[in-house]
Design a protein around this motif. Structure first.
Motif, PDB file in Angstrom:
ATOM      1  N   ARG A  37       6.772 -26.132  13.048  1.00  0.00           N
ATOM      2  CA  ARG A  37       6.213 -24.857  13.028  1.00  0.00           C
ATOM      3  C   ARG A  37       7.016 -23.831  12.106  1.00  0.00           C
ATOM      4  O   ARG A  37       6.404 -22.998  11.536  1.00  0.00           O
ATOM      5  CB  ARG A  37       5.878 -24.393  14.374  1.00  0.00           C
ATOM      6  CG  ARG A  37       4.873 -23.420  14.487  1.00  0.00           C
ATOM      7  CD  ARG A  37       3.652 -23.636  14.051  1.00  0.00           C
ATOM      8  NE  ARG A  37       2.764 -22.295  14.192  1.00  0.00           N
ATOM      9  CZ  ARG A  37       1.958 -21.825  13.106  1.00  0.00           C
ATOM     10  NH1 ARG A  37       2.157 -22.566  12.044  1.00  0.00           N
ATOM     11  NH2 ARG A  37       1.299 -21.064  13.450  1.00  0.00           N
ATOM     12  N   ILE A  38       8.094 -23.549  12.218  1.00  0.00           N
ATOM     13  CA  ILE A  38       8.983 -22.625  11.670  1.00  0.00           C
ATOM     14  C   ILE A  38       8.821 -23.023  10.143  1.00  0.00           C
ATOM     15  O   ILE A  38       8.810 -21.702   9.412  1.00  0.00           O
ATOM     16  CB  ILE A  38      10.534 -22.883  12.077  1.00  0.00           C
ATOM     17  CG1 ILE A  38      10.727 -22.506  13.547  1.00  0.00           C
ATOM     18  CG2 ILE A  38      11.663 -22.023  11.092  1.00  0.00           C
ATOM     19  CD1 ILE A  38      12.043 -22.576  14.113  1.00  0.00           C
ATOM     20  N   GLU A  39       9.050 -24.209   9.636  1.00  0.00           N
ATOM     21  CA  GLU A  39       8.920 -24.327   8.329  1.00  0.00           C
ATOM     22  C   GLU A  39       7.639 -23.692   7.823  1.00  0.00           C
ATOM     23  O   GLU A  39       7.409 -22.998   6.717  1.00  0.00           O
ATOM     24  CB  GLU A  39       9.019 -25.820   7.786  1.00  0.00           C
ATOM     25  CG  GLU A  39      10.342 -26.310   8.130  1.00  0.00           C
ATOM     26  CD  GLU A  39      11.451 -25.393   7.297  1.00  0.00           C
ATOM     27  OE1 GLU A  39      11.270 -25.151   6.262  1.00  0.00           O
ATOM     28  OE2 GLU A  39      12.507 -25.144   8.047  1.00  0.00           O
ATOM     29  N   SER A  40       6.512 -24.084   8.557  1.00  0.00           N
ATOM     30  CA  SER A  40       5.152 -23.577   8.094  1.00  0.00           C
ATOM     31  C   SER A  40       5.009 -21.856   8.265  1.00  0.00           C
ATOM     32  O   SER A  40       4.377 -21.345   7.249  1.00  0.00           O
ATOM     33  CB  SER A  40       3.892 -24.137   9.242  1.00  0.00           C
ATOM     34  OG  SER A  40       2.835 -23.766   8.883  1.00  0.00           O
ATOM     35  N   LEU A  41       5.576 -21.337   9.079  1.00  0.00           N
ATOM     36  CA  LEU A  41       5.518 -19.924   9.283  1.00  0.00           C
ATOM     37  C   LEU A  41       6.345 -19.223   8.104  1.00  0.00           C
ATOM     38  O   LEU A  41       6.046 -18.360   7.731  1.00  0.00           O
ATOM     39  CB  LEU A  41       5.824 -19.345  10.505  1.00  0.00           C
ATOM     40  CG  LEU A  41       5.075 -19.923  11.841  1.00  0.00           C
ATOM     41  CD1 LEU A  41       5.737 -19.470  13.220  1.00  0.00           C
ATOM     42  CD2 LEU A  41       3.821 -19.111  11.706  1.00  0.00           C
ATOM     43  N   LEU A  42       7.593 -19.927   7.889  1.00  0.00           N
ATOM     44  CA  LEU A  42       8.388 -19.347   6.777  1.00  0.00           C
ATOM     45  C   LEU A  42       7.562 -19.322   5.412  1.00  0.00           C
ATOM     46  O   LEU A  42       7.611 -18.417   4.717  1.00  0.00           O
ATOM     47  CB  LEU A  42       9.524 -20.181   6.582  1.00  0.00           C
ATOM     48  CG  LEU A  42      10.579 -19.809   7.642  1.00  0.00           C
ATOM     49  CD1 LEU A  42      11.833 -20.918   7.594  1.00  0.00           C
ATOM     50  CD2 LEU A  42      11.233 -18.384   7.684  1.00  0.00           C
ATOM     51  N   ALA A  43       6.817 -20.232   5.070  1.00  0.00           N
ATOM     52  CA  ALA A  43       6.114 -20.395   3.959  1.00  0.00           C
ATOM     53  C   ALA A  43       5.047 -19.628   3.883  1.00  0.00           C
ATOM     54  O   ALA A  43       4.697 -19.189   2.698  1.00  0.00           O
ATOM     55  CB  ALA A  43       5.556 -21.833   3.872  1.00  0.00           C
ATOM     56  N   SER A  44       4.510 -19.222   5.194  1.00  0.00           N
ATOM     57  CA  SER A  44       3.496 -18.155   4.927  1.00  0.00           C
ATOM     58  C   SER A  44       3.686 -16.950   4.997  1.00  0.00           C
ATOM     59  O   SER A  44       2.956 -16.091   4.773  1.00  0.00           O
ATOM     60  CB  SER A  44       2.316 -18.435   6.411  1.00  0.00           C
ATOM     61  OG  SER A  44       3.227 -18.027   7.497  1.00  0.00           O
ATOM     62  N   GLY A  45       5.111 -16.705   5.152  1.00  0.00           N
ATOM     63  CA  GLY A  45       5.395 -15.224   5.097  1.00  0.00           C
ATOM     64  C   GLY A  45       5.575 -14.590   6.560  1.00  0.00           C
ATOM     65  O   GLY A  45       5.911 -13.452   6.826  1.00  0.00           O
ATOM     66  N   LEU A  46       4.780 -15.277   7.618  1.00  0.00           N
ATOM     67  CA  LEU A  46       4.859 -14.670   9.047  1.00  0.00           C
ATOM     68  C   LEU A  46       6.098 -14.414   9.561  1.00  0.00           C
ATOM     69  O   LEU A  46       6.065 -13.699  10.630  1.00  0.00           O
ATOM     70  CB  LEU A  46       3.612 -15.424   9.704  1.00  0.00           C
ATOM     71  CG  LEU A  46       2.185 -15.233   9.278  1.00  0.00           C
ATOM     72  CD1 LEU A  46       1.398 -16.188   9.960  1.00  0.00           C
ATOM     73  CD2 LEU A  46       1.845 -13.853   9.526  1.00  0.00           C
ATOM     74  N   VAL A  47       7.057 -15.261   9.355  1.00  0.00           N
ATOM     75  CA  VAL A  47       8.300 -15.421   9.968  1.00  0.00           C
ATOM     76  C   VAL A  47       9.368 -15.248   8.545  1.00  0.00           C
ATOM     77  O   VAL A  47       9.382 -15.996   7.659  1.00  0.00           O
ATOM     78  CB  VAL A  47       8.343 -16.543  10.857  1.00  0.00           C
ATOM     79  CG1 VAL A  47      10.002 -16.570  11.225  1.00  0.00           C
ATOM     80  CG2 VAL A  47       7.622 -16.337  11.964  1.00  0.00           C
ATOM     81  N   VAL A  48      10.388 -14.772   9.067  1.00  0.00           N
ATOM     82  CA  VAL A  48      11.321 -14.707   8.148  1.00  0.00           C
ATOM     83  C   VAL A  48      12.790 -14.986   8.811  1.00  0.00           C
ATOM     84  O   VAL A  48      13.135 -14.648   9.811  1.00  0.00           O
ATOM     85  CB  VAL A  48      11.737 -13.325   7.297  1.00  0.00           C
ATOM     86  CG1 VAL A  48      10.350 -13.073   6.489  1.00  0.00           C
ATOM     87  CG2 VAL A  48      11.672 -12.125   8.431  1.00  0.00           C
ATOM     88  N   PRO A  49      13.808 -15.267   7.961  1.00  0.00           N
ATOM     89  CA  PRO A  49      15.115 -15.476   8.525  1.00  0.00           C
ATOM     90  C   PRO A  49      15.767 -14.350   8.878  1.00  0.00           C
ATOM     91  O   PRO A  49      15.439 -13.064   8.272  1.00  0.00           O
ATOM     92  CB  PRO A  49      15.918 -16.135   7.387  1.00  0.00           C
ATOM     93  CG  PRO A  49      14.865 -16.640   6.429  1.00  0.00           C
ATOM     94  CD  PRO A  49      13.577 -15.741   6.206  1.00  0.00           C
TER      95      PRO A  49
END
Length: 370
Positions: A37-49
């Protein structure tokens, strides 16, 4: 344990950065599920490091946070005599807004065309495109069939009955369109921002019309036809005033700002009434307090039926301050059983005039995250 499909994103909505381990512990989901889920959210830009947590030995674990402005929400508060459109981030924080006088009786084409125009203007001013929208939330001043977003025999909205609001807006604005009664979305906004830990809450809007939003068991209660909380058309004892709905003695015909303005010499709007009260006008002050008593008579029955722990009073007339609340409390506590009022709080809305906009944004947020 959180078991929603988007449990990871829901946990990050509070803005706090978390590690994978923290997300696994809080969600109860498997490590592989959270990692995917984190990888998917990172790819969408909704989550960032968001940097690294302190190391307990070995490589420091990475932290992640929500990127609230990755997508935007359009929120529209359609009142009886005004329209306010706002642009918010994914948490519901208002970034910009636009308000214009507009009569709901102008009809759906006029009003919804203005919603689209203002929405596009706000997006352009923010340097964003319609493609950045996660969705649009709309509050209307009448009963709404929530599953379709169509107004359901609204008493003060000529030409709106069964109109396809979702279809009209959806043809020109990307993302889902969610429509609900304006008091329902005000209840959502107030509950989420001020009383998230309260299970049973009644939100009462006192303005040109009067209505209530019911939070029961932490969830919004809409009723079978979307008419739950329509207290403005309950008959008040001893009154025969003609209401806009065609009945007589309705609470709205007795205690709304429109009803009070018709009785006061120097007032035509709720803002005029509030101004007179703040200036110490005795007639306006007495009228507002009596309106509180009349509304309290109806709410006393609601208190016995629903047993809320908080009654929140919002809407333009709530800005008249303690006079309205004093009248409300006077009759609620006098007419309700002591057990029902034990610990009951009657307060003014903490989110103020933004409750409807925040609620419309939360309506979209909840839909998108589910």
């Amino acid at each position: 344990m959180t078991d929603a499909p988007d449990a990871v994103l829901r946990l990050l909505l509070d803005g706090r950065a978390r590690t994978r381990a923290e997300l696994i512990d809080s969600s109860g989901l498997a490590r592989s599920t959270v990692t995917g889920r984190i990888e998917s959210l990172l790819a969408s830009g909704l989550v960032v490091p968001s940097g690294e947590a302190a190391s307990t030995g070995g490589r420091p674990p990475a932290r992640f946070r929500l990127n609230p402005r990755a997508r935007l929400i359009l929120a529209a508060d359609v009142g009886a005599t005004h329209l306010t459109v706002a642009l918010t981030d994914l948490t519901g924080e208002i970034l910009d807004r636009s308000t214009t006088p507009l009569n709901i009786a102008e009809g759906p084409e006029v009003v919804l065309t203005e919603v689209i125009r203002q929405g596009r203007s706000l997006l352009k001013a923010a340097g964003r495109s319609p493609a950045d929208l996660a969705g649009t939330g709309v509050g209307l001043p009448g009963p709404v069939e929530h599953s379709t977003g169509r107004p359901n025999h609204p008493p003060i909205m000529p030409g709106w009955d069964s109109y396809d609001v979702v279809g009209r807006l959806g043809r020109e604005l990307p993302g889902p369109v969610l429509v609900d009664n304006d008091v329902n979305i005000m209840a959502l906004g107030e509950h989420a921002t001020e009383y998230a830990d309260v299970e049973h809450l009644l939100f009462v809007k006192v303005a040109t019309g009067i209505g209530a939003g019911v939070i029961s068991g932490g969830r919004l209660h809409r009723g079978a036809q979307g008419a739950a909380g329509d207290i403005g058309h309950i008959q008040t004892p001893g009154h025969t005033e003609l209401c806009r709905c065609g009945n007589t003695g309705c609470l709205e015909a007795v205690a709304s700002s429109a009803a009070l303005a018709a009785k006061l010499e120097h007032a035509t709007t709720s803002h005029d009434i509030v101004r007179l009260v703040r200036q110490g006008d005795a007639e306006a002050t007495a009228a507002v307090r009596q309106a509180g008593r009349e509304i309290g008579t109806v709410l006393a029955a609601a208190v016995s039926l629903l047993n809320p722990s908080v009654i929140v009073v919002g809407g333009s007339l709530a800005q008249a301050g303690d006079n309205l609340l004093a009248g409300l409390r006077e009759t609620i506590y006098a007419r309700s059983l002591p057990l029902a009022t034990k610990g009951l709080r009657v307060v003014t809305a903490g989110s103020g005039p933004d409750a409807a906009l925040r609620g419309a944004a939360i309506l979209v947020q909840q839909h998108v995250l589910s």
